[in-house]
Write a protein that holds these residues in place. Sequence first.
Motif, mmCIF file in Angstrom:
data_model
loop_
_atom_site.group_PDB
_atom_site.id
_atom_site.type_symbol
_atom_site.label_atom_id
_atom_site.label_comp_id
_atom_site.label_asym_id
_atom_site.label_seq_id
_atom_site.Cartn_x
_atom_site.Cartn_y
_atom_site.Cartn_z
ATOM 1 N N LEU A 114 -3.261 6.040 -5.627
ATOM 2 C CA LEU A 114 -4.004 6.788 -4.619
ATOM 3 C C LEU A 114 -4.516 8.107 -5.202
ATOM 4 O O LEU A 114 -5.652 8.491 -4.987
ATOM 5 C CB LEU A 114 -3.109 7.069 -3.412
ATOM 6 C CG LEU A 114 -3.824 7.705 -2.227
ATOM 7 C CD1 LEU A 114 -4.998 6.830 -1.805
ATOM 8 C CD2 LEU A 114 -2.868 7.896 -1.069
ATOM 9 N N ALA A 115 -3.670 8.752 -5.946
ATOM 10 C CA ALA A 115 -4.064 10.038 -6.511
ATOM 11 C C ALA A 115 -4.984 9.861 -7.709
ATOM 12 O O ALA A 115 -5.916 10.635 -7.901
ATOM 13 C CB ALA A 115 -2.820 10.812 -6.922
ATOM 14 N N GLY A 116 -4.675 8.848 -8.493
ATOM 15 C CA GLY A 116 -5.359 8.756 -9.773
ATOM 16 C C GLY A 116 -6.569 7.865 -9.828
ATOM 17 O O GLY A 116 -7.224 7.766 -10.858
ATOM 18 N N LYS A 117 -6.885 7.168 -8.761
ATOM 19 C CA LYS A 117 -8.107 6.368 -8.753
ATOM 20 C C LYS A 117 -8.028 5.101 -9.605
ATOM 21 O O LYS A 117 -9.034 4.479 -9.883
ATOM 22 C CB LYS A 117 -9.307 7.178 -9.267
ATOM 23 C CG LYS A 117 -9.547 8.455 -8.522
ATOM 24 C CD LYS A 117 -9.831 8.089 -7.102
ATOM 25 C CE LYS A 117 -10.211 9.287 -6.274
ATOM 26 N NZ LYS A 117 -10.050 8.965 -4.849
ATOM 27 N N THR A 118 -6.843 4.771 -10.055
ATOM 28 C CA THR A 118 -6.761 3.562 -10.852
ATOM 29 C C THR A 118 -5.443 2.869 -10.543
ATOM 30 O O THR A 118 -4.401 3.514 -10.422
ATOM 31 C CB THR A 118 -6.884 3.886 -12.355
ATOM 32 O OG1 THR A 118 -6.301 2.831 -13.107
ATOM 33 C CG2 THR A 118 -6.176 5.179 -12.695
ATOM 34 N N SER A 124 -11.248 -3.452 -1.436
ATOM 35 C CA SER A 124 -9.938 -2.943 -1.063
ATOM 36 C C SER A 124 -9.397 -1.987 -2.122
ATOM 37 O O SER A 124 -8.348 -1.401 -1.938
ATOM 38 C CB SER A 124 -8.972 -4.100 -0.880
ATOM 39 O OG SER A 124 -8.720 -4.708 -2.124
ATOM 40 N N THR A 125 -10.114 -1.870 -3.204
ATOM 41 C CA THR A 125 -9.688 -1.010 -4.314
ATOM 42 C C THR A 125 -8.274 -1.350 -4.778
ATOM 43 O O THR A 125 -7.530 -0.490 -5.209
ATOM 44 C CB THR A 125 -9.706 0.480 -3.911
ATOM 45 O OG1 THR A 125 -8.777 0.679 -2.827
ATOM 46 C CG2 THR A 125 -11.068 0.922 -3.491
ATOM 47 N N TRP A 126 -7.943 -2.623 -4.699
ATOM 48 C CA TRP A 126 -6.629 -3.033 -5.172
ATOM 49 C C TRP A 126 -6.617 -3.184 -6.681
ATOM 50 O O TRP A 126 -5.623 -2.988 -7.339
ATOM 51 C CB TRP A 126 -6.233 -4.367 -4.565
ATOM 52 C CG TRP A 126 -5.025 -4.399 -3.674
ATOM 53 C CD1 TRP A 126 -4.845 -5.289 -2.668
ATOM 54 C CD2 TRP A 126 -3.849 -3.581 -3.684
ATOM 55 N NE1 TRP A 126 -3.631 -5.053 -2.059
ATOM 56 C CE2 TRP A 126 -3.004 -4.012 -2.658
ATOM 57 C CE3 TRP A 126 -3.423 -2.503 -4.469
ATOM 58 C CZ2 TRP A 126 -1.757 -3.431 -2.390
ATOM 59 C CZ3 TRP A 126 -2.185 -1.925 -4.210
ATOM 60 C CH2 TRP A 126 -1.382 -2.395 -3.179
ATOM 61 N N VAL A 127 -7.722 -3.657 -7.218
ATOM 62 C CA VAL A 127 -7.730 -3.960 -8.652
ATOM 63 C C VAL A 127 -8.781 -3.147 -9.402
ATOM 64 O O VAL A 127 -9.798 -2.767 -8.847
ATOM 65 C CB VAL A 127 -7.978 -5.463 -8.903
ATOM 66 C CG1 VAL A 127 -6.986 -6.322 -8.134
ATOM 67 C CG2 VAL A 127 -9.398 -5.843 -8.558
ATOM 68 N N VAL A 130 -4.078 0.630 -0.758
ATOM 69 C CA VAL A 130 -3.246 1.554 -1.520
ATOM 70 C C VAL A 130 -2.806 2.713 -0.625
ATOM 71 O O VAL A 130 -1.617 3.017 -0.519
ATOM 72 C CB VAL A 130 -4.004 2.095 -2.752
ATOM 73 C CG1 VAL A 130 -3.150 3.096 -3.491
ATOM 74 C CG2 VAL A 130 -4.411 0.950 -3.666
ATOM 75 N N ALA A 131 -3.773 3.303 0.033
ATOM 76 C CA ALA A 131 -3.445 4.416 0.925
ATOM 77 C C ALA A 131 -2.530 3.929 2.035
ATOM 78 O O ALA A 131 -1.546 4.577 2.395
ATOM 79 C CB ALA A 131 -4.720 4.989 1.522
#
Lengths: 344, 344
Positions: free
Chosen positions: A55-59, A119-122, B51-52
Amino acid sequence: MKVTIKEVAMQANVSPSTVSRVLHDSPKISDETKRRVVEAMERLHYHPSPVARSLAGKTTKTIGLVLPNGPDDLFLNTFFIRAMRGISIYAQEHGYFIMYAFSQSEDIEIEFIKNYIDSTWVDGVILATTRQDDRCIAYLRSRGFPFVAIGRPEETRDTYWVDNDNFQAMYNVVNYLVEQGYKRIAFLGGPLGYNVTRNRLAGYRQALVNRGLEVDEHLIAEGASFTEESGYEAMMRILAEATPDAVSATDDLLAFGGLKACDEKGVEVAAVGFNNTVRGAYQTPTLTTVDINPDELGSRACELLIGVLEGEDLPTNHFIVETHLVERDSTRSRAVAQVDPRLT
Amino acid sequence: MKVTIKEVAMQANVSPSTVSRVLHDSPKISDETKRRVVEAMERLHYHPSPVARSLAGKTTKTIGLVLPNGPDDLFLNTFFIRAMRGISIYAQEHGYFIMYAFSQSEDIEIEFIKNYIDSTWVDGVILATTRQDDRCIAYLRSRGFPFVAIGRPEETRDTYWVDNDNFQAMYNVVNYLVEQGYKRIAFLGGPLGYNVTRNRLAGYRQALVNRGLEVDEHLIAEGASFTEESGYEAMMRILAEATPDAVSATDDLLAFGGLKACDEKGVEVAAVGFNNTVRGAYQTPTLTTVDINPDELGSRACELLIGVLEGEDLPTNHFIVETHLVERDSTRSRAVAQVDPRLT
DNA sequence: ATGAAAGCGCTAACAG
DNA sequence: CTGTTAGCGCTTTCAT
């Protein structure tokens, strides 16, 4: 319950950011502090939370693997499970997690990919297979999302991929057959629409030429698909015009079909297939075949993707994985090509 | 770039918490507001970030799958890939993601599990196989972490698991053989240390009894392991004392070994194996076998785990998955048991 | 029925 | 070298 970075910080008498720095071993940290922090982490059994980090690091340090879901015979060969293992091992060694999803159709595959991305999961995606006119590739390209394909895409520009050297693999097969004393070697290919078929055919021609053997077009046939039936039909066309003493097929299934045709016509041939199917190992005669090394295809794909994700300056956008010949009875001592009666 | 809950909130003229409520469709939200929010989400192509959500909500909606990594022949059968598919499909339908990892040894497996748990990446774990005295199970139990095992654990109390009904499966096999006219049916089992072997043996005995046939202890033999060699040796012991007309083996490999022994002794037998290996389909004769339905084993495991994770009141801690008999030549027309010469 | 505010655990400027 | 301060995007009391 869960021990966090804060507690470690307290224990070590430093700030959370210092702990974070130790975690990434930032250069500018005194050895003394680092020692204290590491010690505190161990004492508390601290494990950083990848979720928070993501969440913090974008990866997320995780990769999405997209698998096709064909009919059951898709699973007759061990390609996927071996590729998955290769991917998993490499990913583990580099601190990445792997998520996978089987799809039912190409449409659904794209849904997964959308889902993975949105979903920004991967951080990136591996495609386990490459289709003609692949819509997944098109979609990923259009989104500009990092991915690598197992199998050579039609358009390789700006795309990462891994594959075997199909020219060379078939070149080696033909070379091998010539060395075994075969002279009239047939080529039994899948559809020429596929790059893989064309490349293997080119390898076939080149090997004959280099060996000083004539290329007889009557010994070359294209199957309608990668099935036993296609192999049978294509071989029948060859047999109508010529009499080979060996057949190099671009897939074990084609080889099986070809052998059946030869058997019916009473023509004895040696045979080599591709893909090292399990069936080939127990067929009578056991089939010599080219193993395309799925484990390495998987791990290389993973290597490439992780390289991209870490922003490394990759010297190449693809890897060529070595194949190797598995010698078995179908090319030994000119054994009579007996096929399983079940297949008749 | 990424559209967040805030933007949706602004567009819909509500607060982020309201959007969140709509997301979980909380009961106390006016239809009007909900409509506006949903509309805004669509217009903006909003996708919540798992993630969030995980960080805030304490649950990742992802499951960790632990796979063993044996020698290559572990992959001769399609069990794992089919189980993985079953798991994947079920998980997708229920909004869960799957991470997987192949291990090299039991020690390393435990490392993975530790890693999965400590990193808080996964909510629960599925073990793809169950070993005797399974340390992974012991570890997961000790941590109190949710998991389900594919295969019946030694201690089933407080443990979730899925498996076939091994008693019944073998019962059916023997029944089937009796119906085909066989009378002296041998039992070729793996080590009796395994529950699976004992259960199948019990099914074997019961079926004979129910059919009014005598149980001849000379027809029962235990193999040292689940290999072809063990099957061969065990069968040789049987043949020293008796002459069966059929053999029910607890694994295809054992059956292959048993057939080889019979062949050498000139004894004709019908044969049935377990696990529907690819090899069995192409062996001569093709082998009748019990398919243990790996897809469903996988999806049921997933169902159980998700049930646990969602805090449902599960009526059971396990599922029994149906097997089915795949009839092939080895039990038809009392075919001569010819084995591949390669195996000699 | 809805909003405000705090916080999940970590990273990343920005100061010093 | 190290601490302070903001967030990352979402959930969840606690108010209203």
